[in-house]
Scaffold this motif. Structure first.
Motif, mmCIF file in Angstrom:
data_model
loop_
_atom_site.group_PDB
_atom_site.id
_atom_site.type_symbol
_atom_site.label_atom_id
_atom_site.label_comp_id
_atom_site.label_asym_id
_atom_site.label_seq_id
_atom_site.Cartn_x
_atom_site.Cartn_y
_atom_site.Cartn_z
ATOM 1 N N ASP A 120 35.293 10.498 -25.506
ATOM 2 C CA ASP A 120 35.825 9.842 -24.317
ATOM 3 C C ASP A 120 37.350 9.869 -24.335
ATOM 4 O O ASP A 120 38.006 10.197 -23.325
ATOM 5 N N GLU A 121 37.937 9.545 -25.481
ATOM 6 C CA GLU A 121 39.398 9.536 -25.570
ATOM 7 C C GLU A 121 39.979 10.940 -25.468
ATOM 8 O O GLU A 121 41.030 11.134 -24.826
ATOM 9 N N GLU A 122 39.310 11.932 -26.043
ATOM 10 C CA GLU A 122 39.794 13.313 -25.912
ATOM 11 C C GLU A 122 39.737 13.760 -24.443
ATOM 12 O O GLU A 122 40.603 14.513 -23.989
ATOM 13 N N SER A 123 38.724 13.293 -23.716
ATOM 14 C CA SER A 123 38.632 13.611 -22.291
ATOM 15 C C SER A 123 39.829 13.030 -21.545
ATOM 16 O O SER A 123 40.430 13.693 -20.690
ATOM 17 N N LYS A 124 40.170 11.788 -21.886
ATOM 18 C CA LYS A 124 41.359 11.172 -21.296
ATOM 19 C C LYS A 124 42.610 11.962 -21.664
ATOM 20 O O LYS A 124 43.480 12.203 -20.809
ATOM 21 N N HIS A 125 42.698 12.404 -22.903
ATOM 22 C CA HIS A 125 43.873 13.154 -23.354
ATOM 23 C C HIS A 125 44.023 14.469 -22.579
ATOM 24 O O HIS A 125 45.134 14.845 -22.182
ATOM 25 N N PHE A 126 42.906 15.186 -22.389
ATOM 26 C CA PHE A 126 42.985 16.425 -21.604
ATOM 27 C C PHE A 126 43.518 16.137 -20.207
ATOM 28 O O PHE A 126 44.394 16.860 -19.698
ATOM 29 N N ASN A 127 43.015 15.100 -19.575
ATOM 30 C CA ASN A 127 43.461 14.791 -18.217
ATOM 31 C C ASN A 127 44.928 14.377 -18.173
ATOM 32 O O ASN A 127 45.642 14.722 -17.223
ATOM 33 N N LEU A 128 45.386 13.660 -19.194
ATOM 34 C CA LEU A 128 46.812 13.326 -19.264
ATOM 35 C C LEU A 128 47.664 14.592 -19.329
ATOM 36 O O LEU A 128 48.684 14.707 -18.632
ATOM 37 N N MET A 129 47.262 15.548 -20.158
ATOM 38 C CA MET A 129 48.011 16.795 -20.273
ATOM 39 C C MET A 129 47.920 17.624 -18.987
ATOM 40 O O MET A 129 48.908 18.229 -18.553
ATOM 41 N N ALA A 130 46.736 17.667 -18.378
ATOM 42 C CA ALA A 130 46.582 18.403 -17.124
ATOM 43 C C ALA A 130 47.457 17.785 -16.031
ATOM 44 O O ALA A 130 48.069 18.512 -15.225
ATOM 45 N N ASP A 131 47.541 16.468 -16.014
ATOM 46 C CA ASP A 131 48.421 15.794 -15.034
ATOM 47 C C ASP A 131 49.885 16.162 -15.276
ATOM 48 O O ASP A 131 50.641 16.406 -14.322
ATOM 49 N N CYS A 132 50.288 16.178 -16.541
ATOM 50 C CA CYS A 132 51.679 16.532 -16.862
ATOM 51 C C CYS A 132 51.978 17.977 -16.454
ATOM 52 O O CYS A 132 53.079 18.274 -15.962
ATOM 53 N N LEU A 133 51.029 18.873 -16.671
ATOM 54 C CA LEU A 133 51.213 20.267 -16.257
ATOM 55 C C LEU A 133 51.390 20.358 -14.745
ATOM 56 O O LEU A 133 52.273 21.077 -14.252
ATOM 57 N N GLU A 134 50.573 19.632 -14.000
ATOM 58 C CA GLU A 134 50.680 19.676 -12.544
ATOM 59 C C GLU A 134 51.989 19.065 -12.074
ATOM 60 O O GLU A 134 52.613 19.568 -11.128
ATOM 61 N N GLU A 135 52.444 18.011 -12.742
ATOM 62 C CA GLU A 135 53.742 17.419 -12.415
ATOM 63 C C GLU A 135 54.868 18.439 -12.630
ATOM 64 O O GLU A 135 55.863 18.450 -11.890
ATOM 65 N N ALA A 136 54.688 19.324 -13.627
ATOM 66 C CA ALA A 136 55.697 20.340 -13.931
ATOM 67 C C ALA A 136 55.524 21.606 -13.095
ATOM 68 O O ALA A 136 56.240 22.591 -13.311
ATOM 69 N N GLY A 137 54.583 21.592 -12.155
ATOM 70 C CA GLY A 137 54.382 22.742 -11.284
ATOM 71 C C GLY A 137 53.461 23.801 -11.845
ATOM 72 O O GLY A 137 53.462 24.944 -11.372
#
Length: 273
Positions: A120-137
């Motif tokens: 569950d926590e790794e799933s959250k971690h992936f989404n945090l990183m995916a969000d950061c990537l999208e924020e960076a374009g």
């Protein structure tokens, strides 16, 4: 509720990263709600794939073929975020795989509680990183990633103690060593959201390594084996290459891994005097 092993297999067979992590988090919430209600849900059995489903992108390359970019540039920071996202998505699959693949070994319910929480926590971690990537374009899949992440799972597919030794106690422990440096990269760039995301990952990964150490020691006790000697033998058998310092000795100790577990597995064989 579906047996836990079948939940795990369903996550492994889901290809899209966002869909996989949504399914992972839903199943984890179902399991945790049942456990909090005092239930003992069925573990069941599964037929997990040897390789989890993956999206068409990123392209998976040999580690030596993945381009290296300097983290001091915006492109380098995007590459770093992408690499961490890839690691976290693999970790989701690794934690569900340990549930699905080793149902023939009778384990306490706490074993499943721990790995469901970690997934569950790794799933959250992936989404945090995916969000950061999208924020960076950018987005997950925009860059190539290395194919070697799953090798440890393949190598230990029939050996639960080997899986515990190599995945949480070596590979995830390495994350404890390198994440502070990554946090500093994004602090210098004033990338506030990336810093917060990496700090969350860093704090929660200690427990994942600790789960590995706890259940490895549990099995050593069951089979009356010396944990340190068994760990050294398994890592030498399954891990390709020597462990590389520097080590985050404080966080490794917090996770239950003392220096005499990992220093003998380095090229040096002992810490510097």
């Amino acid at each position: 509720m579906m047996p836990l092993a079948r939940m795990a297999e369903a996550v492994l067979r889901c290809a899209d990263g966002r869909e996989k992590t949504a399914l992972s988090r839903r199943y984890a919430a179902d399991w945790q709600a049942a456990r909090e209600a005092g239930e003992v849900p069925e573990i069941g059995t599964a037929d997990p794939p040897m390789h989890p489903a993956r999206p068409a992108r990123p392209a998976l390359l040999s580690p030596r073929d993945v381009p290296h970019r300097k983290p001091g540039t915006p492109e380098g920071r995007i590459a770093l975020l992408h690499a961490v996202a890839h690691i976290e998505l693999n970790a989701v699959d690794l934690h569900w795989d340990i549930i699905a693949r080793f149902t023939d070994t009778k384990m306490p319910m706490g074993f499943y509680d721990d790995w469901v929480k970690a997934a569950d926590e790794e799933s959250k971690h992936f989404n945090l990183m995916a969000d950061c990537l999208e924020e960076a374009g950018s987005h997950y899949g925009a860059l190539p990633a290395h194919v070697g992440m799953w090798r440890a799972a393949e190598d230990t597919a029939t050996d639960l103690m080997g899986r515990l030794a190599v995945v949480p106690m070596v590979l995830e422990a390495r994350g404890l060593d390198v994440t502070p440096g990554m946090i500093e990269v994004f602090k210098r760039a004033k990338a506030t959201n990336a810093v917060a995301a990496l700090e969350t990952i860093y704090a929660e990964e200690v427990a994942h390594v600790a789960y590995g150490s706890k259940w490895f020691h549990f099995l050593c006790g069951r089979f009356d084996e010396d944990p340190k000697d068994r760990f050294h033998a398994l890592v030498r058998h399954y891990f390709h290459g020597a462990l590389k310092p520097p080590f985050n000795e404080e966080k490794r100790a917090d996770a239950g891994i003392p220096p005499d577990f990992y220093w003998p597995l380095t090229a040096e064989g002992a810490p510097p005097r």
